[in-house]
Each structure stands twice: as C-alpha cells, then as structure tokens.
Design a protein around this motif. Sequence first.
Motif, PDB file in Angstrom:
ATOM      1  N   ALA A  44       0.777  -1.293  -0.107  1.00 20.99           N
ATOM      2  CA  ALA A  44      -0.091  -0.106   0.008  1.00 20.99           C
ATOM      3  C   ALA A  44       0.825   1.116  -0.076  1.00 20.99           C
ATOM      4  O   ALA A  44       2.015   1.271   0.398  1.00 20.99           O
ATOM      5  CB  ALA A  44      -0.796  -0.087   1.320  1.00 20.99           C
ATOM      6  N   SER A  45       0.363   2.269  -0.689  1.00 20.56           N
ATOM      7  CA  SER A  45       1.016   3.521  -0.645  1.00 20.56           C
ATOM      8  C   SER A  45       1.442   3.912   0.728  1.00 20.56           C
ATOM      9  O   SER A  45       0.913   3.810   1.759  1.00 20.56           O
ATOM     10  CB  SER A  45       0.213   4.737  -1.239  1.00 20.56           C
ATOM     11  OG  SER A  45       0.862   5.701  -1.182  1.00 20.56           O
ATOM     12  N   PRO A  46       2.903   4.640   0.820  1.00 21.62           N
ATOM     13  CA  PRO A  46       3.578   4.828   2.251  1.00 21.62           C
ATOM     14  C   PRO A  46       2.501   5.863   2.908  1.00 21.62           C
ATOM     15  O   PRO A  46       2.487   5.709   4.438  1.00 21.62           O
ATOM     16  CB  PRO A  46       4.768   5.089   2.053  1.00 21.62           C
ATOM     17  CG  PRO A  46       5.155   4.597   0.671  1.00 21.62           C
ATOM     18  CD  PRO A  46       4.000   4.427  -0.119  1.00 21.62           C
ATOM     19  N   ASP A  47       1.871   6.725   2.351  1.00 31.47           N
ATOM     20  CA  ASP A  47       1.171   7.657   2.792  1.00 31.47           C
ATOM     21  C   ASP A  47      -0.081   7.204   3.389  1.00 31.47           C
ATOM     22  O   ASP A  47      -0.732   7.932   4.107  1.00 31.47           O
ATOM     23  CB  ASP A  47       0.903   8.733   2.115  1.00 31.47           C
ATOM     24  CG  ASP A  47      -0.010   8.694   0.797  1.00 31.47           C
ATOM     25  OD1 ASP A  47      -0.630   7.494   0.524  1.00 31.47           O
ATOM     26  OD2 ASP A  47      -0.124   9.448  -0.022  1.00 31.47           O
ATOM     27  N   CYS A  97      -9.084  -1.009  -2.229  1.00 33.90           N
ATOM     28  CA  CYS A  97      -9.186  -0.856  -0.817  1.00 33.90           C
ATOM     29  C   CYS A  97      -9.081  -2.520  -0.319  1.00 33.90           C
ATOM     30  O   CYS A  97      -9.262  -3.327  -1.144  1.00 33.90           O
ATOM     31  CB  CYS A  97     -10.526  -0.553  -0.605  1.00 33.90           C
ATOM     32  SG  CYS A  97     -10.846   1.330  -0.442  1.00 33.90           S
ATOM     33  N   ALA A  98      -8.924  -2.588   0.869  1.00 26.67           N
ATOM     34  CA  ALA A  98      -9.080  -3.997   1.486  1.00 26.67           C
ATOM     35  C   ALA A  98     -10.338  -3.873   2.563  1.00 26.67           C
ATOM     36  O   ALA A  98     -10.644  -2.825   3.117  1.00 26.67           O
ATOM     37  CB  ALA A  98      -7.532  -4.456   2.301  1.00 26.67           C
ATOM     38  N   VAL A 134       1.263   2.595   8.120  1.00 24.43           N
ATOM     39  CA  VAL A 134       1.506   1.254   8.430  1.00 24.43           C
ATOM     40  C   VAL A 134       0.520   0.231   8.745  1.00 24.43           C
ATOM     41  O   VAL A 134       0.345  -0.911   8.325  1.00 24.43           O
ATOM     42  CB  VAL A 134       2.707   1.161   9.584  1.00 24.43           C
ATOM     43  CG1 VAL A 134       1.841   1.663  10.958  1.00 24.43           C
ATOM     44  CG2 VAL A 134       3.047  -0.494   9.880  1.00 24.43           C
ATOM     45  N   THR A 135      -0.648   0.585   9.373  1.00 24.20           N
ATOM     46  CA  THR A 135      -1.872  -0.058   9.749  1.00 24.20           C
ATOM     47  C   THR A 135      -2.241  -0.621   8.663  1.00 24.20           C
ATOM     48  O   THR A 135      -2.808  -1.718   8.229  1.00 24.20           O
ATOM     49  CB  THR A 135      -2.924   0.956  10.575  1.00 24.20           C
ATOM     50  OG1 THR A 135      -2.242   1.295  11.714  1.00 24.20           O
ATOM     51  CG2 THR A 135      -3.943  -0.260  11.006  1.00 24.20           C
ATOM     52  N   ALA A 136      -2.761   0.397   7.570  1.00 17.86           N
ATOM     53  CA  ALA A 136      -3.454  -0.069   6.161  1.00 17.86           C
ATOM     54  C   ALA A 136      -2.506  -0.986   5.624  1.00 17.86           C
ATOM     55  O   ALA A 136      -3.039  -1.857   4.760  1.00 17.86           O
ATOM     56  CB  ALA A 136      -3.607   1.184   5.291  1.00 17.86           C
ATOM     57  N   ASP A 137      -1.270  -0.919   5.688  1.00 17.80           N
ATOM     58  CA  ASP A 137      -0.360  -1.973   4.857  1.00 17.80           C
ATOM     59  C   ASP A 137      -0.315  -3.133   5.327  1.00 17.80           C
ATOM     60  O   ASP A 137      -0.193  -4.287   4.885  1.00 17.80           O
ATOM     61  CB  ASP A 137       1.106  -1.275   4.700  1.00 17.80           C
ATOM     62  CG  ASP A 137       1.932  -1.890   3.719  1.00 17.80           C
ATOM     63  OD1 ASP A 137       1.490  -2.398   2.360  1.00 17.80           O
ATOM     64  OD2 ASP A 137       3.165  -2.357   3.994  1.00 17.80           O
TER      65      ASP A 137
END
Length: 261
Positions: free
Chosen positions: A79-82, A105-106, A85-88
Amino acid sequence: MLQHEFRESEVVDQLRALGVEAGGVLLVHTSFRALRPIKGGPLGLIAALRTALGPEGTLVMPSWTGDDATPFDPATTPASPDLGVTADLFWRQPGTLRSDHAFACAAAGPKAEAIVKTALPLPPHTPDSPVGRVRDHDGQVLLLGVGHDADTSLHVAELLTPVPYGVPKHFTGRGEDGRPVRIDYRENDHCCQRFALADDWLRARGLQAEGPVGHGIARLARSRDIVRLAVDALRDEPLLFLHGAEAGCAECDEARASVSA
C-alpha cells in the motif's frame, strides 16, 4: 515518562463509546503514530477495530499503491506509504480481501467482497469505487489521528457534483498481452487541506462524533452524511475545496488552471 500502553479491550471501549456500530461497515483512515502505544502495535489496533465491529461487521481500509510505474498486484504490491503502516498490514492479514486494481481498498467481514471487488474506477473515487460502495452500504467513516484531509469520501462528493477541475494523471496497468501499459486519466486532485471544512458542516448538525482512541483524537461520521453535505456545498461553490490563487498552493493552482483549459 512512559506513556500508557492501551490494551485491546480499552481501545474497543473507546471505539464503542465513540459510536462505532457493531455489525456495520467501517472505512478507516489512520495514523498509528498519533495513537500509539497500543499493545500489539498496528495489529493490536486492527484486532480492536474488528472486535468493536463484531463478526457481522466489515472493516475497510484504503490499500491503493503509490507506484505509478509498476503494474499493481493485489497479492504483493505494498500500500502507498502515505496510507500508514496499519493499512499496509491490514491487507496482508488472513481472510482480508483486496481489490484487483491499482485504486484498491481492502476489507474483512461479510460485505468485504461486495465493497472491494469493483471494476477499475477512473477517476479513482467514482461512486462505484470501493469508497463509494461504503456509502452505498450506509457505512461509517472513522478518522483515527487524521483529519478530513485524509477523507476520500469527499472525493466521491466531488465526482457526484461534479466539480469542473481535473488534472492529468497516469498509472501502469497490464494490456491483454500481459505487458505493462500506461493508462492516462483525469483526476479531481488538489492538496485536500480544505477538506477540513467538513468538520464545520458535520459539527453544526451534530453528525460527527469526536473523542479519544488510544492517545489520538478520532472523528466518526456516516459516509452518506459526509458526501451529502459536501455535494450541497460544492453545488453552490464548485471550487470550494481549492485554495485561492493568492495562497500559492501549487496543487490547487494546477486544479484551478484545468478549469479554463
């Protein structure tokens, strides 16, 4: 002095006190740095979100790529770094589904497939994008340690209005022969700082809950309310989300210039 490390149960209590609905659909934008420390780190936060939603709830997070030069692979592309960390970490968890396109989206939960398995949305946040489908399912939007400048539901409102600006963008997909191919499109893009106007609209009508989650401040509102109020405002003033020319904002200036172009 050491800060208190919030346990999962404490974060669940905070989320429920804020108004997160068990059994609902919840789109989360988050800065873990603003909330920490939470026991278990970002995975502890994800566990708390899923517990607050319960087994019938569906958790959604943005999961698009920040790489315009490499074809998107939902199984491997970070996922995009911006997005944080939670989203990735979220899209990598067992049982989590991810869109098959670069504007992914996930989601995890009973409505995950209905929300994230969309056709490629161009521009990225059309009403039939994953973010738009959260609205269709009467989902809530939770901003954890971030403001409405991170709220992609407002891009849905821009496209529903529709706003007159659109700047050239591109990403790399795959052609029918499997080879990388450049895909050009126009996007309602700008700096997004003036998305903060949504705070005033929602607060004035009692439609936004605010309170602590971990060590950060959270905002919670229904996607339909966010989009509806933004569309109403944009119909009166289509360039409302753009800084004025005197502000010297390069991103907003580019969007403004696209109108006359």
